[in-house]
Design a protein around this motif. Structure first.
Motif, PDB file in Angstrom:
ATOM      1  N   TYR A   1      67.093  48.012   0.682  1.00  0.00           N
ATOM      2  CA  TYR A   1      65.922  48.615   1.325  1.00  0.00           C
ATOM      3  C   TYR A   1      65.772  50.059   0.886  1.00  0.00           C
ATOM      4  O   TYR A   1      66.764  50.769   0.667  1.00  0.00           O
ATOM      5  CB  TYR A   1      66.045  48.552   2.850  1.00  0.00           C
ATOM      6  CG  TYR A   1      65.856  47.159   3.396  1.00  0.00           C
ATOM      7  CD1 TYR A   1      64.595  46.696   3.777  1.00  0.00           C
ATOM      8  CD2 TYR A   1      66.931  46.290   3.514  1.00  0.00           C
ATOM      9  CE1 TYR A   1      64.418  45.404   4.247  1.00  0.00           C
ATOM     10  CE2 TYR A   1      66.764  44.991   3.982  1.00  0.00           C
ATOM     11  CZ  TYR A   1      65.505  44.563   4.351  1.00  0.00           C
ATOM     12  OH  TYR A   1      65.337  43.284   4.813  1.00  0.00           O
ATOM     13  N   THR A   2      64.530  50.501   0.769  1.00  0.00           N
ATOM     14  CA  THR A   2      64.237  51.872   0.364  1.00  0.00           C
ATOM     15  C   THR A   2      62.889  52.262   0.958  1.00  0.00           C
ATOM     16  O   THR A   2      62.317  51.533   1.769  1.00  0.00           O
ATOM     17  CB  THR A   2      64.230  51.998  -1.180  1.00  0.00           C
ATOM     18  OG1 THR A   2      64.155  53.380  -1.553  1.00  0.00           O
ATOM     19  CG2 THR A   2      63.049  51.251  -1.792  1.00  0.00           C
ATOM     20  N   GLY A   3      62.370  53.416   0.571  1.00  0.00           N
ATOM     21  CA  GLY A   3      61.053  53.848   1.027  1.00  0.00           C
ATOM     22  C   GLY A   3      60.942  53.911   2.537  1.00  0.00           C
ATOM     23  O   GLY A   3      61.863  54.333   3.227  1.00  0.00           O
ATOM     24  N   LEU A   4      59.799  53.457   3.071  1.00  0.00           N
ATOM     25  CA  LEU A   4      59.578  53.474   4.512  1.00  0.00           C
ATOM     26  C   LEU A   4      60.422  52.433   5.239  1.00  0.00           C
ATOM     27  O   LEU A   4      60.739  52.584   6.417  1.00  0.00           O
ATOM     28  CB  LEU A   4      58.097  53.203   4.816  1.00  0.00           C
ATOM     29  CG  LEU A   4      57.087  54.235   4.305  1.00  0.00           C
ATOM     30  CD1 LEU A   4      55.676  53.751   4.568  1.00  0.00           C
ATOM     31  CD2 LEU A   4      57.322  55.572   4.974  1.00  0.00           C
TER      32      LEU A   4
ATOM     33  N   ALA B   1      55.818  50.148   7.748  1.00  0.00           N
ATOM     34  CA  ALA B   1      56.889  49.156   7.689  1.00  0.00           C
ATOM     35  C   ALA B   1      57.089  48.421   8.995  1.00  0.00           C
ATOM     36  O   ALA B   1      58.192  48.033   9.343  1.00  0.00           O
ATOM     37  CB  ALA B   1      58.182  49.836   7.268  1.00  0.00           C
ATOM     38  N   CYS B   2      56.041  48.241   9.774  1.00  0.00           N
ATOM     39  CA  CYS B   2      56.163  47.566  11.062  1.00  0.00           C
ATOM     40  C   CYS B   2      56.424  46.075  10.882  1.00  0.00           C
ATOM     41  O   CYS B   2      55.531  45.329  10.536  1.00  0.00           O
ATOM     42  CB  CYS B   2      54.907  47.776  11.894  1.00  0.00           C
ATOM     43  SG  CYS B   2      54.777  49.411  12.607  1.00  0.00           S
TER      44      CYS B   2
ATOM     45  N   ARG C   1      60.469  48.002  -0.087  1.00  0.00           N
ATOM     46  CA  ARG C   1      60.068  49.343   0.322  1.00  0.00           C
ATOM     47  C   ARG C   1      58.943  49.352   1.353  1.00  0.00           C
ATOM     48  O   ARG C   1      58.765  50.316   2.070  1.00  0.00           O
ATOM     49  CB  ARG C   1      59.687  50.179  -0.890  1.00  0.00           C
ATOM     50  CG  ARG C   1      58.460  49.745  -1.674  1.00  0.00           C
ATOM     51  CD  ARG C   1      58.282  50.613  -2.923  1.00  0.00           C
ATOM     52  NE  ARG C   1      57.045  50.353  -3.622  1.00  0.00           N
ATOM     53  CZ  ARG C   1      56.732  50.915  -4.788  1.00  0.00           C
ATOM     54  NH1 ARG C   1      57.586  51.753  -5.356  1.00  0.00           N
ATOM     55  NH2 ARG C   1      55.585  50.640  -5.375  1.00  0.00           N
ATOM     56  N   GLN C   2      58.164  48.278   1.443  1.00  0.00           N
ATOM     57  CA  GLN C   2      57.181  48.152   2.519  1.00  0.00           C
ATOM     58  C   GLN C   2      56.782  46.688   2.671  1.00  0.00           C
ATOM     59  O   GLN C   2      56.973  45.886   1.762  1.00  0.00           O
ATOM     60  CB  GLN C   2      55.959  49.033   2.290  1.00  0.00           C
ATOM     61  CG  GLN C   2      55.231  48.812   0.992  1.00  0.00           C
ATOM     62  CD  GLN C   2      54.057  49.771   0.856  1.00  0.00           C
ATOM     63  OE1 GLN C   2      53.607  50.387   1.828  1.00  0.00           O
ATOM     64  NE2 GLN C   2      53.534  49.917  -0.347  1.00  0.00           N
TER      65      GLN C   2
END
Length: 225
Positions: A121-124, A12-13, A211-212
């Protein structure tokens, strides 16, 4: 091709509008300290698609169930309204816009876990932004200026998973010292035009959550006069 969902530590950069310098993400997902012109998600290979017709005005009228945003007076967020002609794709783009605005609100508040960040927002992506926003706040930094988003497109939609992209114009967006109020101005260049590609997933409440994602500075498809 859809973005893969493989879990990688640094997938997720991405850096916020006007805040690319605070993110020390390497393009290979290794979490290195060298700044990069792009942040890659492994396996990302998003095909081209036709651009939706965009309303030159921004989406100012809140829809039913829209989130409420609390921005300081010196921060504005302009999101170009895109209409694809497909209600499902329009829903994705609406929430992608909300996610972008939630991110700026979070930097302004110095809190990466605001209600809107948790909603979109979710995940990484969620813990990544939580850490980046805390680091920025700890450096006595906040945000100021105008944040502009345009060129929103859905690249692929498969049930409850979608890939999308948008452009960001950072020319009028700056960091600011919290204690002194000093605006940290930077010289305008093509680097101010950033393309973001992302993967979003629809949750049980009907919200599309990022999520990404990946980003690229000086993206030719985003440069404008």
């Amino acid at each position: 091709m859809m973005l893969i969902t493989r879990q990688r530590t640094n997938a997720a950069c991405l850096a916020a509008a006007g805040l690319l310098a605070i993110s020390a993400c390497s393009s290979d997902g290794s979490g290195g300290s060298d700044a990069s012109d792009s942040g890659k998600i492994s396996g990302a290979d998003v095909g081209e698609s036709k651009s939706p017709s965009a309303d030159p005005s921004t989406s100012d009228t809140p829809e039913k169930g829209a989130p409420a945003f609390d921005l300081p007076q010196d921060v504005t967020v302009a999101i170009e309204k895109a209409q694809t002609g497909d209600p499902k794709k329009d829903e994705v783009l609406r929430d992608v816009g909300y996610a972008a605005k939630a991110q700026i609100e979070a930097f302004a508040k110095g809190d990466g876990y605001t209600a809107n960040m948790q909603r979109y927002y979710t995940g990484l992506a969620s813990p990544y932004w939580g850490k980046q926003i805390k680091k920025y706040r700890d450096r006595d930094r906040t945000v100021t200026g105008q944040y502009e988003y345009y060129g929103l497109q859905v690249r692929d939609l498969n049930g409850k998973v979608a890939t999308a992209r948008y452009c960001e114009d950072q020319r009028k967006a700056f960091g600011k010292e919290i204690k002194s109020g000093k605006v940290i101005r930077t010289k305008s260049s093509k680097d101010a035009f950033v393309e973001t590609k992302l993967e979003a997933q629809k949750n049980a409440k009907g919200d599309w959550q990022v999520r990404q994602f990946e980003w690229k500075k000086a993206a030719e498809s985003c440069v404008r006069g």
